[in-house]
Design a protein around this motif. Structure first.
Motif, short mmCIF file in Angstrom:
data_model
loop_
_atom_site.label_atom_id
_atom_site.label_comp_id
_atom_site.label_asym_id
_atom_site.label_seq_id
_atom_site.Cartn_x
_atom_site.Cartn_y
_atom_site.Cartn_z
N GLU A 44 2.93 24.05 -68.24
CA GLU A 44 2.36 25.39 -67.63
C GLU A 44 3.57 26.29 -67.97
O GLU A 44 3.24 27.51 -68.39
CB GLU A 44 2.36 25.22 -66.14
N SER A 45 4.81 26.03 -67.90
CA SER A 45 6.12 26.89 -68.29
C SER A 45 5.83 27.14 -69.92
O SER A 45 6.15 28.38 -70.16
CB SER A 45 7.26 26.42 -67.96
N LEU A 46 5.52 26.24 -70.70
CA LEU A 46 5.30 26.46 -72.09
C LEU A 46 4.38 27.34 -72.32
O LEU A 46 4.30 28.06 -73.30
CB LEU A 46 5.35 25.08 -72.80
N SER A 47 3.13 27.27 -71.45
CA SER A 47 2.06 28.13 -71.88
C SER A 47 2.30 29.72 -71.74
O SER A 47 1.74 30.61 -72.19
CB SER A 47 0.70 27.80 -70.68
N LYS A 48 3.46 29.78 -70.95
CA LYS A 48 3.88 31.42 -70.86
C LYS A 48 4.26 31.87 -72.11
O LYS A 48 4.31 33.17 -72.23
CB LYS A 48 4.82 31.33 -69.72
N SER A 58 0.89 15.51 -79.44
CA SER A 58 -0.61 16.16 -79.71
C SER A 58 -0.96 16.47 -78.30
O SER A 58 -1.93 17.34 -78.01
CB SER A 58 -1.41 15.48 -80.63
N GLY A 59 -0.91 15.53 -77.40
CA GLY A 59 -1.37 15.37 -75.76
C GLY A 59 -0.81 16.59 -75.08
O GLY A 59 -1.47 17.33 -74.66
N LEU A 60 0.54 17.00 -75.46
CA LEU A 60 1.24 17.87 -74.83
C LEU A 60 0.74 19.38 -75.32
O LEU A 60 0.86 20.30 -74.65
CB LEU A 60 2.83 17.78 -74.82
N LYS A 96 -4.55 24.30 -72.89
CA LYS A 96 -5.65 24.06 -71.62
C LYS A 96 -5.19 25.26 -70.56
O LYS A 96 -6.01 26.12 -69.99
CB LYS A 96 -5.69 22.89 -71.01
N PHE A 97 -3.81 25.09 -70.28
CA PHE A 97 -3.23 26.31 -69.47
C PHE A 97 -3.49 27.59 -69.93
O PHE A 97 -3.77 28.68 -69.22
CB PHE A 97 -1.91 25.93 -69.23
N ILE A 98 -3.13 27.79 -71.16
CA ILE A 98 -3.29 29.11 -72.09
C ILE A 98 -4.82 29.61 -71.88
O ILE A 98 -5.11 30.74 -71.55
CB ILE A 98 -3.07 29.24 -73.13
N HIS A 99 -5.81 28.83 -72.11
CA HIS A 99 -7.14 29.21 -72.08
C HIS A 99 -7.67 29.23 -70.67
O HIS A 99 -8.55 30.10 -70.34
CB HIS A 99 -8.02 27.92 -72.64
#
Length: 646
Positions: free
Chosen positions: A401-405, A431-433, A439-442
């Motif tokens: 979630e942090s990386l999605s920022k 690839s899973g990460l 997913k968090f971005i979308h």
């Protein structure tokens, strides 16, 4: 009131880049300057400043105006205070006309609070440095804490005497309004046991060290008051309550004193408390600000970003310090900041540690112990999870979630590097990460789209309309009206031919036409009235008109998000694109398209009238109108060398 001659002197001296650049980090982009809007949160710069037109406009939130309105909006100044600020900056002597009683009564609360805070700071500083109680009780305490008189004076520290109403008495004797005094938080109203029901005003900060809090221009907007020694039952710090000029979430203590050093070092050090800032400044480390002991906010991070993209957070090394650092991570990432973390060892804080090891050792420690914020978070989460599968799964989700920022285009490479390193540390498939981060971005994008698509309630709609009452939005069909007004404002005083100005030519050409947009019609008629009165209206003179509606219209008509680059002249050999006077062509084209647009609407209306007509004579007259309009249309399109508008 400030005399008109003084106002003219000020407006003639104004350099909008110089003034706005005091608050916003601007970069040159063609003829204009671009920066992050100070009025709303944005990641991509859309705040445009035009030095030639002396206006600014944000194409994200719609805020716009001139140098004076910028100061009024950003610093909460009154019109007169903004002018005085500019006069002081450009060494212009203020000449004032008589101020009416009505004008005095409608002075803004913000201006009153600024004046009161300035008086209070001088009172508290005098009590600290020039009274026996202040010197023996407060100054001695500060000196024992290691602060010298130079740094005390620099930060304008003070002392509120232990007497219950020392400041209250001084403020009331200087005619300060009770309502403003209570709003400032400097005084409280209480019912003492001996008063038989009578309310009295008491000093709120009595017996405390006073820390003035400045905005980015050096104006005092509030205070922090600290007990001397250890606090027993009383709170260690008391801060100014929120009011028109003091909003805690939008303040970083010390930003006024640190702003130039932050810009120069291209790094901001963030600590928690007032004393941390002062001690580091005294040690020669002056690119430091404090969050005031509260969780970081987006507005505070945006203050940092005005000066640098590099933020180093320095917190205590205890569990509370670690948690405080973690809370600001996601917001900092969303703001596009490069964040590092330093934890002070041995139960020390920056204030005590710099005094313990000295300035050079402190700087070396910071340089050697900066930790990448995301990797620090990962390390903390893994230690907490241990062998617990459930906690490890939670850690994976939190890191993702942090990386999605990091979702800006320019952050792609940086995010991929983090994913690679975090996947290895978590011992999961890379690839899973990546899929989890996406997913968090979308999910966030979908949530925002759903929110934007949701219907606005009547109450919300009213509030939005009230907030945006000066933001003028134009329908695409009104582009031609806007274009005609643009050329009128920019070229109206230039010559069209030997006998007429461009303004006179436009007036004549538009005699048979009208503006559909009431705001456009208002601006056109305002310009024409000023012109026919013998004045010299232009974009610049109307930009400083006392009517807010006129100022807003001028900005919206004349400033565009894109400017023609002057480098086209270098790219296209033997063709001058930008460095040539195209005013006559611009005027002719704008008028022609304006007329074509109006004729198109006349055609549509005439066609409807023909279809509804049941009388032959009326139909024949309407057919004549149709042919007449066709003739005008053909003439205009031949001049333009273009096709008829559909």
């Amino acid at each position: 009131m400030i005399a008109p001659q003084t106002i003219e002197q000020i407006t003639n001296r104004i350099d909008i880049i110089d003034v706005v650049g005091e608050f916003v980090k601007l970069k040159k982009r063609g003829a204009n300057y671009l920066g992050l809007c100070p009025f709303h949160n944005e990641k991509t710069p859309s705040f445009t400043v035009s030095p030639s037109k002396e206006i600014y406009k944000c194409f994200g939130c719609g805020k716009s105006g001139n140098t004076i309105t910028f100061l009024m909006e950003h610093e909460k100044y009154s019109y007169a205070e903004a002018l005085k600020w500019l006069a002081q900056r450009y060494n212009i002597e203020i000449q004032e006309t008589e101020v009416s009683d009505e004008t005095r009564t409608i002075q803004q609360a913000a201006e009153s609070l600024h004046v009161l805070n300035n008086f209070a700071q001088k009172f508290f500083t005098e009590q600290l440095l020039q009274t026996e109680e202040g010197q023996s009780h407060a100054l001695t305490y500060l000196e024992e804490r290691g602060y010298d008189e130079k740094i005390i004076t620099h930060f304008q520290l003070g002392y509120n005497p232990q007497s219950r109403n020392a400041f209250a008495t001084a403020a009331l004797q200087n005619q300060f309004n009770k309502e403003v005094l209570l709003k400032s938080g400097l005084l409280v109203e209480r019912n003492p046991a001996s008063s038989a029901g009578r309310e009295e005003l008491f000093d709120n900060y009595r017996g405390r060290i006073i820390f003035p809090i400045h905005n980015n221009t050096g104006k005092i907007i509030g205070f922090g008051a600290r007990v001397i020694g250890k606090a027993d039952r009383a709170p260690k710090y008391i801060n100014t309550p929120e009011n028109e000029i003091y909003i805690k979430s939008k303040i970083l203590y010390g930003s006024y004193f640190a702003r130039h050093s932050i810009d120069k070092n291209n790094e901001c050090l963030l600590v928690e408390g007032y004393t941390d800032v002062i001690s580091l400044h005294q040690a020669g480390i002056d690119n430091v600000v404090a969050s005031g002991g509260t969780s970081l906010t987006t507005d505070q991070l945006r203050i940092v970003k005005k000066y640098t993209n590099n933020l180093t957070i320095i917190y205590d090394g205890d569990a509370a310090g670690v948690k405080a650092a973690m809370r600001g991570l996601d917001m900092a990432l969303e703001e596009g900041l490069n964040v590092k973390l330093v934890l002070i060892p041995d139960n020390e804080d920056p204030d005590s540690y710099v005094k313990k090891v000295g300035a050079d050792a402190f700087k070396s420690f910071i340089a050697a112990n900066k930790k990448d914020f995301i990797l620090f978070q990962l390390d903390v989460l893994l230690k907490e999870a241990g062998d617990d599968i459930t906690k490890k799964k939670e850690a994976v989700n939190q890191v993702a979630e942090s990386l999605s920022k990091l979702n800006r285009a320019e952050d792609f490479t940086r995010r991929q590097a983090y994913i690679h390193e975090c996947a290895a540390a978590l011992k999961i498939d890379e690839s899973g990460l990546i899929n989890l981060v996406n997913k968090f971005i979308h999910d966030k994008v979908a949530k925002e789209e759903k929110k934007q698509a949701a219907p606005i309630s009547g109450l919300e709609e009213t509030a939005t309309a009230e907030e945006d009452k000066t933001a003028l939005l134009f329908h695409p069909d009104e582009a031609q009206e806007k274009s005609v007004l643009r050329v009128l404002l920019e070229y109206g005083l230039n010559q069209w031919d030997d006998d007429h100005t461009i303004a006179q030519h436009i007036f004549k050409e538009l005699e048979q036409f009208s503006f559909d947009n009431p705001d456009m019609a208002f601006l056109y008629n305002t310009y024409r009235n000023y012109y026919e009165m013998g004045l010299q209206p232009s974009a610049k003179t109307l930009l400083y008109n006392e009517d807010e509606r006129i100022r807003s219209l001028v900005v919206n008509v004349t400033l565009f998000p894109f400017e023609l680059s002057q480098r086209w002249d270098e790219k296209l050999e033997n063709i001058q694109v930008s460095n040539v006077d195209n005013s006559s062509k611009d005027v002719a084209m704008s008028l022609s398209y304006f007329k074509l647009h109006k004729i198109k609407k006349m055609f549509e209306q005439n066609q409807q009238d023909i279809e509804k007509s049941t009388n032959w004579d009326e139909t024949r007259q309407l057919m004549e109108v149709h042919r007449y309009l066709k003739g005008i249309e053909r003439e205009i399109t031949q001049q333009l060398g273009t096709v008829i508008l559909k």
